[in-house]
Scaffold this motif. Sequence first.
Motif, PDB file in Angstrom:
ATOM      1  N   ASP A 130      14.893 -32.238  -8.920  1.00  0.00           N
ATOM      2  CA  ASP A 130      13.804 -31.770  -8.038  1.00  0.00           C
ATOM      3  C   ASP A 130      14.784 -31.012  -6.757  1.00  0.00           C
ATOM      4  O   ASP A 130      14.070 -29.750  -6.394  1.00  0.00           O
ATOM      5  CB  ASP A 130      12.925 -32.876  -7.466  1.00  0.00           C
ATOM      6  CG  ASP A 130      11.859 -32.938  -8.271  1.00  0.00           C
ATOM      7  OD1 ASP A 130      11.462 -32.330  -9.137  1.00  0.00           O
ATOM      8  OD2 ASP A 130      11.189 -34.290  -8.066  1.00  0.00           O
ATOM      9  N   ALA A 131      15.609 -31.464  -6.237  1.00  0.00           N
ATOM     10  CA  ALA A 131      16.251 -30.760  -4.959  1.00  0.00           C
ATOM     11  C   ALA A 131      16.919 -29.638  -5.598  1.00  0.00           C
ATOM     12  O   ALA A 131      16.753 -28.753  -4.807  1.00  0.00           O
ATOM     13  CB  ALA A 131      17.171 -31.997  -4.446  1.00  0.00           C
ATOM     14  N   ALA A 132      17.573 -29.626  -6.457  1.00  0.00           N
ATOM     15  CA  ALA A 132      18.170 -28.600  -7.006  1.00  0.00           C
ATOM     16  C   ALA A 132      17.279 -27.471  -7.491  1.00  0.00           C
ATOM     17  O   ALA A 132      17.675 -26.164  -7.440  1.00  0.00           O
ATOM     18  CB  ALA A 132      19.099 -28.928  -8.393  1.00  0.00           C
ATOM     19  N   LEU A 133      16.148 -27.659  -8.157  1.00  0.00           N
ATOM     20  CA  LEU A 133      15.113 -26.845  -8.389  1.00  0.00           C
ATOM     21  C   LEU A 133      14.697 -26.292  -7.177  1.00  0.00           C
ATOM     22  O   LEU A 133      14.320 -24.933  -7.115  1.00  0.00           O
ATOM     23  CB  LEU A 133      14.214 -27.284  -9.499  1.00  0.00           C
ATOM     24  CG  LEU A 133      14.486 -27.625 -10.732  1.00  0.00           C
ATOM     25  CD1 LEU A 133      13.554 -28.261 -11.743  1.00  0.00           C
ATOM     26  CD2 LEU A 133      15.509 -26.583 -11.563  1.00  0.00           C
ATOM     27  N   TRP A 134      14.233 -26.962  -6.368  1.00  0.00           N
ATOM     28  CA  TRP A 134      13.787 -26.532  -4.906  1.00  0.00           C
ATOM     29  C   TRP A 134      14.578 -25.366  -4.268  1.00  0.00           C
ATOM     30  O   TRP A 134      14.384 -24.351  -3.830  1.00  0.00           O
ATOM     31  CB  TRP A 134      13.225 -27.534  -4.010  1.00  0.00           C
ATOM     32  CG  TRP A 134      12.944 -27.273  -3.013  1.00  0.00           C
ATOM     33  CD1 TRP A 134      13.569 -27.336  -1.462  1.00  0.00           C
ATOM     34  CD2 TRP A 134      11.931 -26.231  -2.316  1.00  0.00           C
ATOM     35  NE1 TRP A 134      12.970 -26.888  -0.604  1.00  0.00           N
ATOM     36  CE2 TRP A 134      11.645 -26.286  -0.863  1.00  0.00           C
ATOM     37  CE3 TRP A 134      11.071 -25.891  -2.834  1.00  0.00           C
ATOM     38  CZ2 TRP A 134      10.858 -25.690  -0.155  1.00  0.00           C
ATOM     39  CZ3 TRP A 134       9.858 -25.306  -2.177  1.00  0.00           C
ATOM     40  CH2 TRP A 134       9.655 -25.112  -0.822  1.00  0.00           C
ATOM     41  N   ARG A 135      15.972 -25.851  -4.347  1.00  0.00           N
ATOM     42  CA  ARG A 135      17.090 -25.077  -3.458  1.00  0.00           C
ATOM     43  C   ARG A 135      16.939 -23.440  -4.462  1.00  0.00           C
ATOM     44  O   ARG A 135      17.044 -22.472  -3.683  1.00  0.00           O
ATOM     45  CB  ARG A 135      18.291 -25.541  -3.981  1.00  0.00           C
ATOM     46  CG  ARG A 135      19.496 -24.766  -3.296  1.00  0.00           C
ATOM     47  CD  ARG A 135      20.825 -25.329  -3.544  1.00  0.00           C
ATOM     48  NE  ARG A 135      21.341 -25.441  -4.832  1.00  0.00           N
ATOM     49  CZ  ARG A 135      21.276 -26.722  -5.576  1.00  0.00           C
ATOM     50  NH1 ARG A 135      21.204 -27.891  -4.722  1.00  0.00           N
ATOM     51  NH2 ARG A 135      21.653 -26.575  -6.755  1.00  0.00           N
ATOM     52  N   ASN A 136      16.924 -23.726  -5.737  1.00  0.00           N
ATOM     53  CA  ASN A 136      16.889 -22.471  -6.417  1.00  0.00           C
ATOM     54  C   ASN A 136      15.676 -21.603  -6.379  1.00  0.00           C
ATOM     55  O   ASN A 136      15.390 -20.246  -6.477  1.00  0.00           O
ATOM     56  CB  ASN A 136      16.971 -22.658  -8.033  1.00  0.00           C
ATOM     57  CG  ASN A 136      18.482 -23.185  -8.109  1.00  0.00           C
ATOM     58  OD1 ASN A 136      19.365 -23.118  -7.242  1.00  0.00           O
ATOM     59  ND2 ASN A 136      18.818 -23.347  -9.711  1.00  0.00           N
ATOM     60  N   PRO A 178       5.344 -29.032  -7.389  1.00  0.00           N
ATOM     61  CA  PRO A 178       6.688 -29.653  -7.542  1.00  0.00           C
ATOM     62  C   PRO A 178       7.725 -28.528  -7.795  1.00  0.00           C
ATOM     63  O   PRO A 178       7.096 -27.473  -8.366  1.00  0.00           O
ATOM     64  CB  PRO A 178       6.702 -30.491  -8.889  1.00  0.00           C
ATOM     65  CG  PRO A 178       5.251 -30.738  -9.246  1.00  0.00           C
ATOM     66  CD  PRO A 178       4.439 -29.781  -8.537  1.00  0.00           C
ATOM     67  N   PRO A 179       8.859 -28.863  -7.536  1.00  0.00           N
ATOM     68  CA  PRO A 179       9.862 -27.481  -7.681  1.00  0.00           C
ATOM     69  C   PRO A 179       9.775 -27.197  -8.956  1.00  0.00           C
ATOM     70  O   PRO A 179       9.924 -25.887  -9.171  1.00  0.00           O
ATOM     71  CB  PRO A 179      11.268 -28.220  -7.236  1.00  0.00           C
ATOM     72  CG  PRO A 179      10.713 -29.309  -6.257  1.00  0.00           C
ATOM     73  CD  PRO A 179       9.203 -30.004  -6.795  1.00  0.00           C
ATOM     74  N   GLY A 180       9.903 -27.897 -10.016  1.00  0.00           N
ATOM     75  CA  GLY A 180       9.917 -27.283 -11.263  1.00  0.00           C
ATOM     76  C   GLY A 180       8.728 -26.240 -11.883  1.00  0.00           C
ATOM     77  O   GLY A 180       8.911 -25.461 -12.311  1.00  0.00           O
ATOM     78  N   GLU A 181       7.874 -26.898 -11.443  1.00  0.00           N
ATOM     79  CA  GLU A 181       6.305 -25.924 -11.397  1.00  0.00           C
ATOM     80  C   GLU A 181       6.351 -24.385 -10.777  1.00  0.00           C
ATOM     81  O   GLU A 181       6.101 -23.696 -11.320  1.00  0.00           O
ATOM     82  CB  GLU A 181       5.140 -26.627 -11.265  1.00  0.00           C
ATOM     83  CG  GLU A 181       4.953 -28.121 -11.850  1.00  0.00           C
ATOM     84  CD  GLU A 181       4.990 -27.899 -13.522  1.00  0.00           C
ATOM     85  OE1 GLU A 181       4.168 -27.024 -13.864  1.00  0.00           O
ATOM     86  OE2 GLU A 181       5.924 -28.580 -14.208  1.00  0.00           O
ATOM     87  N   LEU A 182       6.825 -24.831  -9.654  1.00  0.00           N
ATOM     88  CA  LEU A 182       7.255 -23.364  -8.953  1.00  0.00           C
ATOM     89  C   LEU A 182       8.113 -22.682  -9.487  1.00  0.00           C
ATOM     90  O   LEU A 182       8.082 -21.396  -9.495  1.00  0.00           O
ATOM     91  CB  LEU A 182       7.483 -23.890  -7.350  1.00  0.00           C
ATOM     92  CG  LEU A 182       6.629 -24.612  -6.519  1.00  0.00           C
ATOM     93  CD1 LEU A 182       7.421 -24.845  -5.230  1.00  0.00           C
ATOM     94  CD2 LEU A 182       5.297 -23.666  -6.080  1.00  0.00           C
TER      95      LEU A 182
END
Length: 214
Positions: A130-136, A178-182
Motif C-alpha cells: 500500500d505504501a509503495a503504491l501510494w508513493r507511486n 486504497p492506493p491500488g485502486e487509485l
Amino acid sequence: MADVSLDMQERLELCDLFDELGPAVPTLLEGWTAHDLAAHIVLRERDLAAGVCIVLPGPFQRFAERRRAGLAESKDFSWLVMRIRSGPPAGFFRFKWVRDLANLNEFFVHHEDVRRANGREPRSLTPEMDAALWRNVRRGARYLSRRLCGCGLEVEWAGAAEVVRVRSGDPAARLSGPPGELLLYVFGRQAAAQVDVCGPPEAVAALQRTHFGM
C-alpha cells in the motif's frame, strides 16, 4: 515472498495467474487476451527497438503494436510466460528506481487487468505494498491526469488521512480509495477501480469524461 522485491512479487503472481487461467482469457485491455498481454510485457522489456515506442504517439506506437502482434503470433504462451517469470533482463529494467516505480506500476496494473476481467475481487494488500503504491500515485498522478481540463484534482488514501493535490484548478474533484485502486484509476482503468469520486458536479463531470493513463 518476504525477501522478494514488490515488483518481483507482482511479476511472479501475474505469471502464476497466467498459468492458472491460460492464454485465451480476457483482460481489461480491449481486444487483448492474456496471450496478447504477455507478448506486450516481453516486448516492453526485451525489444530494444519497439519497447520504448509503446509510450510514444502515432507511427511509433503503431510500429510497437506490429512488433507485439508478431511476437504474440510467433511465440507460444508458455514461452512468453517463462520469459516474464525469469525477471527483468540486464540493464535499464534492473535499476532500483525503475523497479520501484515503472516496473511495480506495470506489473500491479497488468496483474489486475487479468484478475478483474476474470471475476476476481480486489486484494487485501500488505502495508508495504500500500505504501509503495501510494508513493507511486503521488509521483505519477499529475502526468497520468494530464488530459484533465476544467477542474483541479485531489487524490486521497481513504482511511489514512493522506490527501495530495495533483492538479490545480477550481472547482476540484477528489478521488478517494486504497492506493491500488487509485493507481488503477489514474492508469485508465476507471470502470474497474473501486474509488469514490466527489466534488462539485461540473468537476466530477470533467473527471468522468477524461481519458487517464499513458
